[in-house]
Write an enzyme that holds these catalytic residues in place. Structure first.
Site, mmCIF file in Angstrom:
data_model
loop_
_atom_site.group_PDB
_atom_site.id
_atom_site.type_symbol
_atom_site.label_atom_id
_atom_site.label_comp_id
_atom_site.label_asym_id
_atom_site.label_seq_id
_atom_site.Cartn_x
_atom_site.Cartn_y
_atom_site.Cartn_z
ATOM 1 N N CYS A 86 0.803 -1.231 0.000
ATOM 2 C CA CYS A 86 0.000 0.000 0.000
ATOM 3 C C CYS A 86 0.834 1.278 0.000
ATOM 4 C CB CYS A 86 -0.938 0.029 1.218
ATOM 5 S SG CYS A 86 -1.648 -1.571 1.659
ATOM 6 N N CYS A 119 1.648 3.646 -3.093
ATOM 7 C CA CYS A 119 0.651 4.598 -3.613
ATOM 8 C C CYS A 119 0.161 5.568 -2.544
ATOM 9 C CB CYS A 119 -0.566 3.854 -4.156
ATOM 10 S SG CYS A 119 -0.249 2.997 -5.687
ATOM 11 N N HIS A 120 -0.014 5.060 -1.311
ATOM 12 C CA HIS A 120 -0.667 5.895 -0.293
ATOM 13 C C HIS A 120 0.321 6.588 0.641
ATOM 14 C CE1 HIS A 120 -4.576 4.377 -1.559
ATOM 15 N NE2 HIS A 120 -4.051 3.166 -1.578
ATOM 16 N N MET A 122 -7.522 1.592 -7.450
ATOM 17 C CA MET A 122 -7.207 0.737 -6.302
ATOM 18 C C MET A 122 -7.432 -0.728 -6.696
ATOM 19 S SD MET A 122 -6.840 0.416 -2.827
ATOM 20 C CE MET A 122 -7.377 -0.712 -1.543
ATOM 21 N N HIS A 181 9.425 9.830 -12.410
ATOM 22 C CA HIS A 181 9.956 8.480 -12.152
ATOM 23 C C HIS A 181 11.323 8.277 -12.797
ATOM 24 C CE1 HIS A 181 9.592 4.373 -10.789
ATOM 25 N NE2 HIS A 181 9.963 3.964 -11.982
ATOM 26 N N HIS A 216 7.177 4.729 -19.480
ATOM 27 C CA HIS A 216 8.253 4.157 -18.663
ATOM 28 C C HIS A 216 9.474 3.998 -19.565
ATOM 29 C CE1 HIS A 216 10.538 1.559 -16.017
ATOM 30 N NE2 HIS A 216 9.722 1.923 -15.045
HETATM 31 FE FE1 DHE Z 1 13.092 0.397 -11.140
HETATM 32 C C1 DHE Z 1 15.303 2.468 -12.794
HETATM 33 C C2 DHE Z 1 12.103 2.997 -9.205
HETATM 34 C C3 DHE Z 1 10.564 -1.538 -9.923
HETATM 35 C C4 DHE Z 1 14.495 -2.339 -12.585
HETATM 36 N N1 DHE Z 1 13.583 2.379 -11.044
HETATM 37 C C5 DHE Z 1 14.521 3.042 -11.817
HETATM 38 C C6 DHE Z 1 14.566 4.420 -11.400
HETATM 39 C C7 DHE Z 1 13.671 4.560 -10.378
HETATM 40 C C8 DHE Z 1 13.055 3.279 -10.159
HETATM 41 C C9 DHE Z 1 13.372 5.825 -9.591
HETATM 42 C C10 DHE Z 1 15.456 5.499 -11.991
HETATM 43 C C11 DHE Z 1 16.755 5.530 -11.245
HETATM 44 C C12 DHE Z 1 17.728 6.531 -11.829
HETATM 45 O O1 DHE Z 1 17.822 6.645 -13.063
HETATM 46 O O2 DHE Z 1 18.394 7.234 -11.052
HETATM 47 N N2 DHE Z 1 11.545 0.685 -9.848
HETATM 48 C C13 DHE Z 1 11.331 1.838 -9.156
HETATM 49 C C14 DHE Z 1 10.167 1.699 -8.331
HETATM 50 O O3 DHE Z 1 9.735 2.536 -7.500
HETATM 51 C C15 DHE Z 1 9.511 0.412 -8.690
HETATM 52 C C16 DHE Z 1 8.271 0.710 -9.530
HETATM 53 C C17 DHE Z 1 9.038 -0.421 -7.529
HETATM 54 C C18 DHE Z 1 10.048 -0.599 -6.444
HETATM 55 O O4 DHE Z 1 9.627 -0.830 -5.316
HETATM 56 O O5 DHE Z 1 11.248 -0.504 -6.707
HETATM 57 C C19 DHE Z 1 10.604 -0.232 -9.539
HETATM 58 N N3 DHE Z 1 12.598 -1.602 -11.261
HETATM 59 C C20 DHE Z 1 11.537 -2.180 -10.687
HETATM 60 C C21 DHE Z 1 11.493 -3.601 -10.941
HETATM 61 O O6 DHE Z 1 10.609 -4.415 -10.527
HETATM 62 C C22 DHE Z 1 12.649 -3.921 -11.817
HETATM 63 C C23 DHE Z 1 12.124 -4.375 -13.192
HETATM 64 C C24 DHE Z 1 13.538 -5.030 -11.268
HETATM 65 C C25 DHE Z 1 14.301 -4.703 -10.045
HETATM 66 O O7 DHE Z 1 15.524 -4.858 -10.106
HETATM 67 O O8 DHE Z 1 13.709 -4.295 -9.042
HETATM 68 C C26 DHE Z 1 13.318 -2.554 -11.910
HETATM 69 N N4 DHE Z 1 14.603 0.126 -12.461
HETATM 70 C C27 DHE Z 1 15.047 -1.095 -12.893
HETATM 71 C C28 DHE Z 1 16.174 -0.892 -13.780
HETATM 72 C C29 DHE Z 1 16.402 0.493 -13.858
HETATM 73 C C30 DHE Z 1 15.398 1.105 -13.006
HETATM 74 C C31 DHE Z 1 16.929 -2.008 -14.503
HETATM 75 C C32 DHE Z 1 17.463 1.217 -14.685
HETATM 76 C C33 DHE Z 1 17.113 1.142 -16.144
HETATM 77 C C34 DHE Z 1 18.077 1.883 -17.011
HETATM 78 O O9 DHE Z 1 18.364 1.382 -18.121
HETATM 79 O O10 DHE Z 1 18.526 2.971 -16.619
#
Ligand code: DHE
Length: 587
Positions: free
Chosen positions: A90, A93-94, A131, A370, A413
């Protein structure tokens, strides 16, 4: 005795009807409406607080009249269970403090106004506002729905702050600067090395881009989110979800962790200063909790400056108590970090020339920023305001907002996006979408192509929703798009590739999961990443922790399988960062 919360009671049905959902004679929503509220990629891909559930937070005092309202107090065990569920499902989002973010505020006063049955129905059935239907989807058991309902009537627990003194307690220099090599000791081709996140084992693997050998596997924080490299190419910085930054010296033999710092409790972003004269000088890390960014020394990670992001939102100009730090990039033109603050919708240009007299340019953008990346010139930074279905463009030379663009798709994204020269419209930057099958191409050349600049010049149709990342390379004629969160396993395990010279020709579907030779699991294919020369593109085959995963290397020109990297140590590989491309923002 605990009062049973009756979902078929008149109040619950009224609540459901008030949400605009058809209520059938059997006193349950019709199946189609229910299906529309199932947790999908768009609703479940929100920040999860992975570390906070482990914290033993003090249980706030009980309001005296709760029992009279029919809300049974929570035992210590109930409280801990509910807190875990809340932070995992939760809080993204919240908000941690329940003051609202992309989802509504859930503070006890609002719960009291709505009443027990209404709140329970919301958790059970979801709402048209987005939700998820946690109860009827089976994600939460009836007992858990009941527990969460009661939890929301209690005051939220307050996680700890994390100031400089706490950071210093969690700062370790493992190899002092004086003891580090003065020249590169290994024979690695560092520029073509890949830093690969091994998500669930809390490690990164360094893989040679030519031999495909795993050179070393290093312990890091939990589920490293991204890797960034210092301007000189010597130091690699990674950040775990637990906000632990690890600094790896790529000159050592083998490369080793030389310093660590925990900058908070939950975090996702790290970057290193890149402007001329400031190479390798500073590191910045952004946290989800507490809501702040921290500038550290680039050679030791000693924390130097902590800055809160708490403040007012860009639109309603209401105070937000926990604006999370999303993407951070370093300008190559000026001594500035570009810091994107999710809940306030501000892009901060943080000038690091004088940390005692910090100059921060506060740019009004759009809410829920994001991820994003630079255009091909490195002047413009493009970032997704994903819940608004927009891309924000910031001019890092003038230090001003350049444009806000509706992408035409649902929940952009981009990762860092993909830059190429469109045959008709000139330089463009591309983003994929989480919520549908589209890829939007946005013109990025205001001088050469003013009519196309900051407009969506073309939309492509890809494999489906649940797409996270796309990539191309200046030496390539392909644009690769993943779909790891698509609910259909055959789509999640494939990627789409477009020909940049014939974008109207549609995509070719490449079955990367099948090519990996792995037969178990969903085999989610995530994040294309090029080698230094742009001749190969690497994909992670991301399976569950107890299943086999792999990295599949594809020959870019022929779109054929080149190599599969398999190793029992490759546990849940996700992000991959080629050293040269990451330093130079080549994508
Ligand atoms: Fe990410 C980048 C946040 C879930 C893999 N992810 C980012 C960035 C943010 C972010 C803020 C940019 C960082 C930067 O450039 O400084 N990601 C989040 C979340 O909040 C979210 C939705 C849920 C969470 O709780 O983290 C989330 N992300 C994921 C995944 O489930 C992924 C697929 C697998 C994992 O490793 O958790 C994932 N995020 C990635 C990757 C990047 C990324 C591989 C960088 C991509 C790139 O090419 O720059």
């Amino acid at each position: 005795m605990r009062r049973a919360i009756g979902l078929t009671s008149a109040t619950a049905l009224a609540a459901w009807a008030a949400m605009g959902i058809h209520v059938g004679l059997a006193q349950e929503p019709d199946p189609q409406a229910l299906e529309e509220h199932r947790p999908g990629p768009g609703t479940t891909y929100v920040p999860e607080f992975d570390v906070m559930p482990e914290l033993k937070l003090a249980q706030p005092a009980l309001a005296a009249d709760l029992e009279a309202l029919g809300v049974e107090p929570l035992t210590t065990d109930d409280f801990q269970t509910a807190q875990t569920i809340y932070f995992q499902r939760c809080a993204g989002c919240h908000g941690v403090l329940r003051k609202g973010a992309t989802g509504k505020a859930l503070t006890p006063d609002i719960m009291r106004e709505n009443g027990l049955d209404y709140v329970n129905a919301f958790i059970q059935w979801g709402s048209p506002g987005g939700m998820p239907n946690w109860g009827s989807s089976g994600d939460l058991s009836p007992e858990e729905v009941d527990l969460m309902t009661r939890y929301l009537f209690h005051e939220p627990p307050q996680p700890p702050e994390w100031g400089l003194e706490t950071m210093r307690e969690h700062w370790r220099v493992l190899v002092p600067v004086a003891d580090r090599p003065t020249e590169k000791l290994n024979d690695l081709d560092v520029e073509n090395l890949f830093s690969v996140t091994l998500r669930d084992s809390g490690e990164v693997a360094l893989i040679d881009g030519s031999t495909y050998e795993i050179e070393t596997i290093l312990p890091t924080g939990y589920a490293v989110h991204i890797s960034r490299i210092s301007a000189s190419g010597r130091y690699l910085y990674v950040i775990g979800r637990d906000a632990l930054v690890s600094m790896i010296d790529l000159w050592m033999d083998p490369p080793s962790v030389v310093a660590e710092i925990k900058v908070g409790i939950e975090a996702r972003s790290v970057e290193s200063s890149k402007a001329e004269g400031w190479e390798d000088t500073y590191v910045i890390a952004g946290a989800y909790w507490p809501p702040h960014y921290v500038i550290t020394d680039g050679a030791t990670l000693e924390p130097l400056k902590v800055v809160s992001t708490r403040g007012y939102t860009v639109d309603a100009q209401e105070f937000h108590p926990e604006p999370r730090v999303a993407a951070i990039v370093a300008s190559h033109h000026s001594p500035e970090f570009v810091v994107n603050v999710k809940e306030t919708g501000k892009v901060l240009l943080v000038n690091y020339e004088d940390l005692s007299n910090l100059r921060v340019r506060d740019i009004d953008a759009a809410r829920f920023l994001h991820d994003g990346g630079f255009d091909s010139t490195g002047r413009y930074f493009l970032v997704a305001a994903n819940a608004m279905h927009q891309i924000v463009v910031v001019d890092t030379v003038d230090g001003a907002l350049e444009a806000i663009i509706d992408t035409g798709g649902q929940t952009p994204h981009p990762g860092r996006g993909a830059n190429f020269v469109h045959p008709e419209f000139g330089p463009v930057w591309a983003t994929t979408h989480l919520g549908d099958w589209t890829v939007s191409l946005i013109g990025t050349d205001p001088e050469g192509h003013p009519d196309q600049a900051w407009k969506v010049v073309q939309m492509l149709e890809g494999l489906g929703g649940g797409s996270l990342f796309l990539k191309t390379h200046p030496n390539s004629k392909n644009l690769w798009v993943d779909t790891p969160l698509n609910p259909e396993p055959s789509i999640a395990s494939s990627v789409a590739v477009f020909d940049l010279d014939n974008l109207d020709g549609g995509y070719e579907e490449i079955p990367i999961g099948e090519w990996s030779g792995i037969t178990e699991g969903v085999r989610r294919i995530v994040q294309p990443e090029y080698n230094k020369d742009g001749t190969e593109v690497w994909f992670s085959v991301w399976n569950a922790q107890d299943q086999e995963s792999a990295i599949v290397v594809v020959d870019d020109a022929t779109r054929t399988l080149k190599h599969v990297i398999k190793d029992p140590r490759l546990i849940t590989p996700t992000g991959k960062f080629n050293v040269f491309n990451t330093i130079n923002d080549v994508y």
